[in-house]
Design a protein around this motif. Structure first.
Motif, PDB file in Angstrom:
ATOM      1  N   PRO A  46       0.818  -1.218   0.000  1.00  0.00           N
ATOM      2  CA  PRO A  46       0.000   0.000   0.000  1.00  0.00           C
ATOM      3  C   PRO A  46       0.850   1.266   0.000  1.00  0.00           C
ATOM      4  O   PRO A  46       0.514   2.258  -0.660  1.00  0.00           O
ATOM      5  N   ILE A  47       1.964   1.228   0.751  1.00  0.00           N
ATOM      6  CA  ILE A  47       2.834   2.401   0.802  1.00  0.00           C
ATOM      7  C   ILE A  47       3.410   2.692  -0.579  1.00  0.00           C
ATOM      8  O   ILE A  47       3.396   3.834  -1.061  1.00  0.00           O
ATOM      9  N   LEU A  48       3.927   1.640  -1.212  1.00  0.00           N
ATOM     10  CA  LEU A  48       4.522   1.815  -2.541  1.00  0.00           C
ATOM     11  C   LEU A  48       3.496   2.294  -3.563  1.00  0.00           C
ATOM     12  O   LEU A  48       3.757   3.206  -4.358  1.00  0.00           O
ATOM     13  N   ILE A  49       2.330   1.666  -3.546  1.00  0.00           N
ATOM     14  CA  ILE A  49       1.302   1.991  -4.544  1.00  0.00           C
ATOM     15  C   ILE A  49       0.831   3.425  -4.403  1.00  0.00           C
ATOM     16  O   ILE A  49       0.788   4.189  -5.384  1.00  0.00           O
ATOM     17  N   PHE A  50       0.509   3.822  -3.175  1.00  0.00           N
ATOM     18  CA  PHE A  50      -0.046   5.168  -3.007  1.00  0.00           C
ATOM     19  C   PHE A  50       1.035   6.247  -3.089  1.00  0.00           C
ATOM     20  O   PHE A  50       0.751   7.389  -3.468  1.00  0.00           O
ATOM     21  N   ALA A  51       2.273   5.880  -2.780  1.00  0.00           N
ATOM     22  CA  ALA A  51       3.369   6.830  -2.984  1.00  0.00           C
ATOM     23  C   ALA A  51       3.564   7.089  -4.475  1.00  0.00           C
ATOM     24  O   ALA A  51       3.752   8.241  -4.916  1.00  0.00           O
ATOM     25  N   ALA A  52       3.507   6.003  -5.264  1.00  0.00           N
ATOM     26  CA  ALA A  52       3.635   6.160  -6.718  1.00  0.00           C
ATOM     27  C   ALA A  52       2.484   6.984  -7.281  1.00  0.00           C
ATOM     28  O   ALA A  52       2.684   7.851  -8.144  1.00  0.00           O
ATOM     29  N   LEU A  53       1.275   6.723  -6.794  1.00  0.00           N
ATOM     30  CA  LEU A  53       0.127   7.482  -7.273  1.00  0.00           C
ATOM     31  C   LEU A  53       0.234   8.955  -6.897  1.00  0.00           C
ATOM     32  O   LEU A  53      -0.099   9.847  -7.691  1.00  0.00           O
ATOM     33  N   GLY A  54       0.729   9.222  -5.670  1.00  0.00           N
ATOM     34  CA  GLY A  54       0.898  10.609  -5.243  1.00  0.00           C
ATOM     35  C   GLY A  54       1.902  11.354  -6.112  1.00  0.00           C
ATOM     36  O   GLY A  54       1.656  12.493  -6.545  1.00  0.00           O
ATOM     37  N   LEU A  55       3.027  10.698  -6.379  1.00  0.00           N
ATOM     38  CA  LEU A  55       4.025  11.308  -7.244  1.00  0.00           C
ATOM     39  C   LEU A  55       3.481  11.492  -8.665  1.00  0.00           C
ATOM     40  O   LEU A  55       3.803  12.466  -9.354  1.00  0.00           O
TER      41      LEU A  55
END
Length: 664
Positions: A7-16
């Motif tokens: 979840p951290i990786l996915i939403f960090a990528a989406l945020g960026l």
């Protein structure tokens, strides 16, 4: 561990990705405003992608299937990944684990597509850009494979604690690699940028009429009455924002490069490179990072630009050299082939307008031709009163005398050319054989303005167009018929914006109608083998491919098609003012087209355009005779067909009894 990391990786990528999207949008918004229905465009975007875009992509079945598997798999996998691994909805307790199984299927399909992409990149065609694009297959595999393996634990195929934390970290690292290219890269740059920009480009396309089977090829008029408006495009920011968006959507596939006649001739133009130069100008920098074919004769890395800097410099280096813009024949082959439906020709003419209108910088004979148009209403500078000298013996009815007719015959500036006068005489012969009620404007006719507009002189075009429209408004007619596809296109598609709405037919279409109506009869064809050359402004611009072939078929001719025919016909080199600007290359475009003719073994090439006739007949040691369709039809009219009918009110003439075979 993965349950926490994912979840951290996915939403960090989406945020960026969101931050990158905002940055990208700000780059596009540097352009001028454009009238776009944002909501309607977004609603229409899925259909435009699935139908219109794939209609073009589908011409290459292998790449079409590759794109469906890769792009379709990625979109599905990305959405399901957020639901399954980002929001934890993939467990067996939620819909029986259905979402997890769907994610497995989507990532597997994407992986198969990535293998096909990798195969294509093993020995890529010269037209494909390399550089960062060579890493794309690996990134596609990394994303799809890591998502597939991680999802196996979610659906219970593998136990949750399968493997060690080292394996978990490896899978997470591979996923980060894939996320970086697929999501983060879509908005910050890299090969996947085209996916984000392309979707919005389809939604906010400057020619929405192209979608749903429509056609939109007429150039858009400049507002010459606005004293504050810049005439044409000087800097990247002078383009409209949705044009800049369209440039950013380029996938660098090189289809435009592969069909461009100027590039093939070794002239300093590559439409793919031109679009990428506009992207460089959009963000600022140099073209040193470009990894595709350069402009012939011009090395990469020596051109620089910025959003508000000049595209073409009068001194020193800028984004583009002016001879690159003047090499274009405006044949629209690049636009027809582009899977992202980018409008290359619009951009080129916009930049030409600035060079011509603001600086008077039109090369070679360009300035002379434009001066002739202003002084004499024709590009050759001929006495306007001599427009009908070729028809002194034909007693043509004039609109000024008859006031109305079923057909207005538009002569075009071929009326001043001895070679094209033969075509016009043949067309008159055909019209009289079919007893068509027609008339001509005679000395009241002016140049249609096509060449002025393509050379960027919008002011002269609009002046000619408005005067022609005023003349036409004095008379009553149902249709305009012309043997010049350039006049046909301008009258039918570009006068409307200035108030002139007409039904215009190319002479091949009208002849086909007359034959189908039983008003023409032909003797059997006794000549040799024939091929047919599609004029760009009749075919790609107006979609008329069948009528000329139907006429040839009615004559009993079986056409030996060239490899490049129909919508992929090679340009003759005569459009867009190219013979006037005359930019040198390694070879001549008409020579290449006549080589296409030679490969068919045909003894005669049928044409339907005075420009094509002039260019192809100018080839040294040509292997085939060049004849207009009207000439072939006129020669085949049955023996009792009369060439001439007396003009309205005129006494009968002995020539009226002359047979078609006796009159040349």
């Amino acid at each position: 561990m993965l349950e926490t990391l994912l979840p951290i990786l996915i939403f960090a990528a989406l945020g960026l990705a969101v931050i990158g999207a905002w940055r990208r949008i700000r780059l596009w918004r540097q352009g001028r405003p454009a009238e776009v229905d944002l909501l309607r465009g977004l609603v229409a975007m899925p259909r435009r992608y699935l139908v219109d875009l794939h209609h073009v992509v589908g011409r290459d079945k292998v790449m079409s299937n590759t794109h469906v598997a890769t792009a379709g798999g990625f979109v599905a996998a990305a959405v399901l990944m957020i639901l399954v691994h980002g929001l934890g909805l993939g467990s067996p307790e939620v819909l029986g684990g259905l979402l997890g199984w769907l994610l497995l299927a989507a990532s597997a399909v994407m992986f198969v597509g990535s293998l096909l992409v990798a195969k294509r990149r093993l020995n890529p065609p010269a037209r494909l850009s390399r550089g960062p694009w060579m890493r794309l297959p690996k990134s596609l595999m990394a994303f799809s494979l890591s998502v597939f393996l991680i999802t196996l634990t979610t659906v219970g195929v593998l136990p949750q604690d399968a493997g060690s934390w080292v394996l978990a970290l490896i899978l997470a690292a591979v996923l980060v690699w894939g996320l970086g290219e697929m999501v983060f890269g879509m908005t910050w740059g890299g090969p996947m940028k085209h996916a984000f920009a392309g979707a919005l480009h389809l939604a906010f396309h400057r020619r929405a009429e192209r979608f749903g089977g429509g056609r939109s090829t007429g150039l858009k008029a400049l507002d010459l009455d606005d004293p504050d408006a810049k005439l044409g495009v000087e800097t990247p920011s002078d383009f409209t924002w949705n044009q800049l968006l369209g440039f950013d959507a380029c996938v660098q596939c090189g289809r435009c490069e592969a069909v461009c006649p100027a590039f093939a001739a070794g002239q300093p133009l590559n439409p793919k490179k031109l679009i990428q130069d506009m992207v460089v100008g959009l963000a600022g920098g140099s073209d040193a990072g470009y990894a595709g074919s350069p402009y012939p004769g011009k090395p990469v890395g020596e051109h620089f630009g910025s959003p508000h800097g000049p595209i073409v410099a009068r001194e020193g280096k800028a984004l583009v050299d002016d001879e690159t813009l003047w090499s274009c024949t405006t044949c629209r082959a690049c636009v027809e082939e582009c899977p992202m439906m980018i409008e290359h020709v619009d951009a080129i003419v916009d930049m030409r307008r600035f060079l011509t209108l603001e600086h008077g910088n039109t090369p070679n004979k360009g300035a002379e031709v434009l001066d002739n148009l202003i002084a004499t209403d024709n590009p050759g500078g001929f006495d306007p009163g001599s427009r009908l000298h070729w028809a002194a013996d034909l007693n043509l009815p004039l609109m000024a005398d008859v006031k109305q007719a079923d057909v207005l015959l538009w002569l075009g500036d071929g009326a001043f050319d001895m070679r094209n006068q033969r075509t016009l005489r043949s067309l008159v012969k055909i019209l009289r054989a079919a007893e068509v009620d027609f008339a001509v404007l005679g000395v009241e006719e002016r140049d249609s303005g096509d060449v002025a507009r393509r050379l960027g002189d919008e002011a002269t075009f609009q002046s000619l167009a408005r005067r022609n429209i005023a003349t036409l408004a004095k008379y009553r007619f149902q249709r305009i018929v012309t043997c010049d596809p350039h006049s046909f296109h301008v009258l039918g598609n570009e006068y409307g914006e200035l108030g002139g709405q007409y039904e215009v037919l190319h002479h091949s279409t009208f002849i086909a109608e007359l034959y189908d109506a039983g008003r023409l009869a032909f003797a059997p064809w006794k000549g040799g083998s024939v091929t047919y050359h599609d004029p760009c402004y009749l075919g790609r611009y107006n979609g008329e491919y069948e009528a000329p072939r139907n006429v040839l078929k009615a004559l009993g001719i079986e056409v030996k098609e060239m490899e490049r025919s129909g919508f992929r016909s090679r340009c003759c080199g005569g459009g867009g003012g190219a013979p006037i600007t005359d930019i040198p290359g390694e070879r001549r475009i008409p020579d290449m087209r006549m080589n296409d003719v030679r490969e068919t073994g045909a003894e005669l090439v049928a044409v339907g355009c005075p420009q094509c006739t002039a260019m192809l007949e100018g080839v040294v040691d040509a292997s085939a005779e060049v004849r207009d369709i009207a000439e072939l039809v006129a020669d085949a009219l049955v023996a009792n067909t009369q060439m001439e009918k007396p003009a309205a009110g005129a006494p009968p003439r002995s020539a009226d009894k002359t047979t078609a075979e006796e009159v040349s």
